[in-house]
Scaffold this active site. Structure first.
Site, short mmCIF file in Angstrom:
data_model
loop_
_atom_site.label_atom_id
_atom_site.label_comp_id
_atom_site.label_asym_id
_atom_site.label_seq_id
_atom_site.Cartn_x
_atom_site.Cartn_y
_atom_site.Cartn_z
N GLU A 76 -6.98 -3.03 9.18
CA GLU A 76 -6.08 -1.68 9.23
C GLU A 76 -6.43 -0.45 10.27
O GLU A 76 -5.95 0.26 10.44
CB GLU A 76 -6.47 -1.13 7.75
N GLY A 133 -2.26 -2.26 -4.89
CA GLY A 133 -1.42 -3.22 -5.85
C GLY A 133 -0.56 -2.54 -6.54
O GLY A 133 -0.77 -1.61 -7.19
N MET A 190 -8.87 1.07 -4.42
CA MET A 190 -10.47 1.21 -4.71
C MET A 190 -11.17 2.16 -4.12
O MET A 190 -12.19 2.23 -4.12
CB MET A 190 -10.99 -0.22 -4.59
N GLU A 191 -10.63 3.13 -3.26
CA GLU A 191 -11.18 4.37 -2.73
C GLU A 191 -10.58 5.42 -2.94
O GLU A 191 -11.29 6.64 -2.80
CB GLU A 191 -11.35 3.88 -1.10
N ASP A 215 0.74 -6.54 -3.10
CA ASP A 215 0.62 -7.43 -4.16
C ASP A 215 0.97 -6.70 -5.32
O ASP A 215 0.94 -5.56 -5.28
CB ASP A 215 -0.91 -8.05 -4.43
N1 ADE Z 1 -5.75 -3.24 -3.17
C1 ADE Z 1 -4.74 -4.03 -2.85
N2 ADE Z 1 -4.48 -4.76 -3.87
C2 ADE Z 1 -5.25 -4.20 -4.92
C3 ADE Z 1 -5.37 -4.62 -6.19
N3 ADE Z 1 -4.63 -5.79 -6.87
N4 ADE Z 1 -6.33 -4.10 -6.92
C4 ADE Z 1 -7.03 -2.94 -6.48
N5 ADE Z 1 -7.08 -2.71 -5.09
C5 ADE Z 1 -6.07 -3.22 -4.40
#
Ligand code: ADE
Length: 264
Positions: free
Chosen positions: A7, A74, A189-190, A213
């Site tokens: 990234e 996600g 996650m951040e 996703d």
């Molecule tokens: N970042 C990208 N896809 C994710 C997911 N499925 N869960 C948590 N962080 C993500």
């Protein structure tokens, strides 16, 4: 700041010969200029602790005045698809639960669960995201959502992002988060960890996420493919425009300052 090298590679490259590297707490901080703007590019690594530590170093050691986080997420909400961009209107931690001492999601002793990014930075990210997605749809190659699921061309959204120390790869888990928090567009996650630290220091920030996703059983494969093929193109595509527009604003402000000396 981003969590994955793919990234950031293009942004580091864009710094050209202005670049220097400083290593702090096992992280490389790339210092230089993009579009004539001084900036620091850094990999936080993955998760809330990593993001909080990196944010603190950016502020305390490098004295940054604004922070932008860019990365993948996600998609949870039915309105988002792979290839869409989500710019955060607010961020929270979906896995924070100190009940019965504090309300669910509330950051203990801070009296709040949600953190709101800077509106000016966020609006600039939305505008440049839309411009980038327009370019993408007129390119010869196909945009990611058309490739992966073939439904519609990618869109930019502005909404709630939920952060947790969990890669969501099970539709039952994703569905349960969405049921608890129906307004959440995507999980990552951040973001909320960076947001909390910026809030505590009073530093403006914004978060831009690209949907890689659908936080289900295919999440690992879709995430890996998206990271490989698209993550760098999106982050560079949007952030280089963003940095050029910040440069314009800075030069306009300094021209304005020259023309209109400060009043005492
Ligand atoms: N970042 C990208 N896809 C994710 C997911 N499925 N869960 C948590 N962080 C993500």
């Amino acid at each position: 700041m981003a969590a994955m090298p793919k990234e950031l590679d293009g942004l580091v490259l864009a710094m050209g010969s202005s670049i220097s590297v400083q290593r702090v707490a096992m992280r490389d901080f790339y210092l230089g200029e993009i579009a004539g703007q001084p900036c620091v590019v850094v990999l936080s690594r993955i998760g809330k602790v990593a993001a909080a530590a990196t944010t603190t170093i950016l502020i305390e050691t490098f004295n940054v005045t604004e922070i932008v986080f860019v990365g993948l997420a996600g998609g949870l909400h039915r309105s988002v698809q792979i290839g869409d961009i989500v710019v955060a209107s607010s961020l929270m931690q979906h896995d924070l639960d100190a009940r019965p001492l504090f309300d669910r999601y509330q950051v203990p002793m801070l009296g709040r669960a949600q953190f709101d990014p800077n509106p000016t930075l966020s609006l600039a990210l939305i505008n440049h995201s839309e411009a980038y997605l327009n370019e993408l749809s007129t390119e010869n190659g196909q945009a990611p959502s058309a490739r992966t699921v073939g439904i519609r061309r990618p869109r930019a959204h502005h909404g709630l992002i939920a952060t947790g120390d969990l890669f969501v790869s099970d539709s039952a888990v994703g569905g349960e988060i969405q049921e608890r928090l129906p307004e959440v567009l995507c999980v990552e996650m951040e973001g909320a960890a960076m947001a909390q630290v910026c809030y505590e220091f009073g530093v403006p920030y914004a978060v831009m996420r690209v949907i890689s996703d659908h936080a289900n059983q295919n999440a690992k494969d879709h995430f890996t493919d998206f990271l490989e093929q698209w993550a760098g193109r999106y982050s560079c595509g949007v952030l280089l425009k963003f940095m050029a527009s910040r440069a314009l604003i800075t030069s306009r402000n300094s021209t304005h300052a020259n023309v209109c000396p400060a009043r005492n």
